[in-house]
Design a protein around this motif. Structure first.
Motif, short mmCIF file in Angstrom:
data_model
loop_
_atom_site.label_atom_id
_atom_site.label_comp_id
_atom_site.label_asym_id
_atom_site.label_seq_id
_atom_site.Cartn_x
_atom_site.Cartn_y
_atom_site.Cartn_z
N ASP A 82 0.85 -1.19 0.00
CA ASP A 82 0.00 0.00 0.00
C ASP A 82 0.89 1.24 0.00
O ASP A 82 1.43 1.62 1.04
CB ASP A 82 -0.90 -0.03 1.24
N SER B 100 1.54 4.58 0.59
CA SER B 100 0.72 5.37 1.51
C SER B 100 1.10 6.84 1.56
O SER B 100 1.05 7.48 2.62
CB SER B 100 0.80 4.76 2.92
N VAL C 168 -3.44 -2.50 -4.40
CA VAL C 168 -4.44 -1.60 -3.84
C VAL C 168 -4.13 -0.18 -4.29
O VAL C 168 -2.97 0.18 -4.52
CB VAL C 168 -4.45 -1.67 -2.29
N LYS D 245 -5.71 4.09 -3.68
CA LYS D 245 -6.65 5.05 -3.12
C LYS D 245 -6.97 6.06 -4.22
O LYS D 245 -6.06 6.71 -4.75
CB LYS D 245 -6.01 5.75 -1.91
N ASP E 281 -9.72 1.48 -2.41
CA ASP E 281 -10.02 1.91 -1.04
C ASP E 281 -11.22 2.85 -1.00
O ASP E 281 -11.46 3.62 -1.94
CB ASP E 281 -8.81 2.63 -0.44
N GLU F 215 -13.30 6.09 0.78
CA GLU F 215 -12.89 7.38 1.32
C GLU F 215 -14.09 8.06 1.97
O GLU F 215 -15.04 7.40 2.38
CB GLU F 215 -12.23 8.21 0.22
N THR G 278 -14.66 -1.19 -1.88
CA THR G 278 -14.68 -1.25 -0.43
C THR G 278 -15.99 -0.69 0.10
O THR G 278 -16.41 0.41 -0.30
CB THR G 278 -13.49 -0.46 0.16
N GLN H 42 -17.94 0.49 3.48
CA GLN H 42 -17.75 0.88 4.88
C GLN H 42 -19.08 0.72 5.62
O GLN H 42 -20.00 1.53 5.47
CB GLN H 42 -17.28 2.33 4.96
N LYS I 147 -14.62 -5.77 -0.56
CA LYS I 147 -13.89 -5.69 0.71
C LYS I 147 -14.80 -4.97 1.69
O LYS I 147 -15.23 -3.84 1.43
CB LYS I 147 -12.57 -4.93 0.57
N TYR J 254 -2.16 -5.46 5.22
CA TYR J 254 -1.88 -4.22 4.49
C TYR J 254 -0.51 -3.74 4.92
O TYR J 254 -0.28 -3.50 6.12
CB TYR J 254 -2.93 -3.17 4.85
#
Length: 397
Positions: free
Chosen positions: A98, A100, A134, A136, A187, A189, A218, A220, A247, A352
């Protein structure tokens, strides 16, 4: 990954398994770090002091690298992560590289992140210990641009060109993963840009998940509308004949979400209680397993009850622990009692692994510290397990 020689009865309290790959020095470092996190020092005082020191060139990178960076990151480069990747792999735990670096806002930075993400795809293709890539979305395009698209505002000509570049970066990453047969996670957000991200993810799934789940969105579940989104996406996938990559996580931005909703006067998107979040998360597990013929599934969770629920459901339904349709995942440096005990019982599990230049990943690291303090009992649980293992080792000598 190499098969484990003998399955074990699953228990998340077994610290011998949880920390078998950690030296006494590793445990001491983790203990001190979590004690600092528990005091809220890193959350309240750490960011401004650290950023100031880094910006004026004070020599504190060595301290950061040997403490919080070493606990939560794999290295500064993919090559620098190789030792950590192999260390996990030898213990039957996969790695999700990842990159980052957060908070960048230039096209040059977005291109650099795009190219670095493609390098993680190459690494995953050639390393059996790396089952996923992965990215973002806001690492590939401006946050404000996502906001405008999410609000369905008309883009200017230059903004549309900017959006097209961002979309093309996403598409090229997903295409590279499709061609390399590497799964890729998109991912989640903030809620006020998530619809725009969901639209892109759905289009990528429809394009690249015709034969198997490659692209994963993903969900949430601390949002009260995301279980419904998951069900709606399956209904759409059934009509268009593609697989859903899902995910599921609880979520990472609760305080920010609630504060913004209150300030702007719109309904809070977060579940009213922790129990409601837990109920939707566990309902999502059952829903996905009920329709596993159409899903690829990653349970991203540090919650013991949900992890045990999924593990037990696989057994109850007779689903192979090593099915490539089902993975557990936790963050590097956290919840080793889940990760390694799941692995010891044959389940697919991955960490991760954030990486990047120390200064550039500091926003990520402080966010990790903040999340540890905001999740009820997380830091105390980590400290309790570390102390239990330290006592066990002392008694066994």
């Amino acid at each position: 990954m190499t098969q484990i020689s003998e399955p074990r009865k699953l228990s998340f309290d077994n610290t011998e398994i949880a920390f078998k790959s950690k030296t006494d020095k590793d445990l001491d470092r983790a203990y001190l770090l979590y004690k600092v996190i528990a005091s809220n020092f890193l959350v309240k005082v750490g960011p401004p002091i650290t950023n100031f020191a880094l910006n004026i060139g004070l020599p504190i990178q060595g301290i950061i690298k040997s403490t919080i960076f070493k606990q939560f990151c794999g290295g500064e480069t993919i090559e620098g992560c190789s030792e950590a990747i192999n260390h996990l792999g030898e213990n039957h735990v996969g790695t999700i590289l990842d990159y980052s670096v957060e908070g960048e806002e230039t096209e040059a930075a977005f291109d650099a992140t795009f190219k670095e993400t493609l390098r993680t795809v190459v690494a995953a293709k050639t390393n059996k210990y790396i089952p996923f890539s992965v990215f973002k979305p806001t690492g590939l395009g401006r946050f404000e641009l996502f906001e405008k698209v999410n609000a369905k505002e008309v883009l200017t000509e230059s903004e549309q060109a900017e959006y097209n570049r961002m979309y093309d970066r996403c598409d090229q990453i997903c295409q590279a993963c499709y061609e390399a047969n590497v799964k890729v996670l998109i991912d989640a957000e903030h809620s006020w840009i998530q619809d725009a991200i969901d639209d892109i993810a759905r289009e990528m799934m429809e394009k690249y998940n015709k034969e198997q789940p490659i692209v994963y969105n993903t969900y949430q579940l601390y949002r009260h509308d995301k279980l419904a989104s998951l069900k709606a996406d399956l209904a759409y996938a059934n009509t268009q004949n593609f697989f859903i990559g899902a995910k599921i996580v609880r979520g990472a931005y609760m305080e920010i979400e609630r504060q913004r909703a209150a300030e702007k006067g719109y309904p809070d998107p977060i579940q009213p209680t922790k129990e409601a979040t837990d109920a939707d998360y566990d309902a999502a597990i059952h829903f996905i397993l009920d329709h596993l013929d159409r899903f690829g599934f990653m349970a991203g969770t540090h919650n013991e009850a949900s992890s045990l629920l999924l593990a037990n459901e696989l057994d109850r339904r007779g689903i192979d622990h090593r099915s490539d349709r089902i993975f557990f995942a936790q963050l590097l440096g956290m919840s080793d009692n889940l990760t390694f005990n799941l692995s010891a019982s044959y389940y697919n599990v991955a960490k991760y692994m954030p990486y990047g230049p120390i200064k550039a990943v500091m926003p990520y690291l402080f966010r990790r510290a903040q999340e540890n303090t905001s999740v009820a009992g997380q830091t105390g649980r980590e400290l309790g397990l570390i102390m239990k293992e330290k006592r066990r080792r002392k008694a066994s000598r």
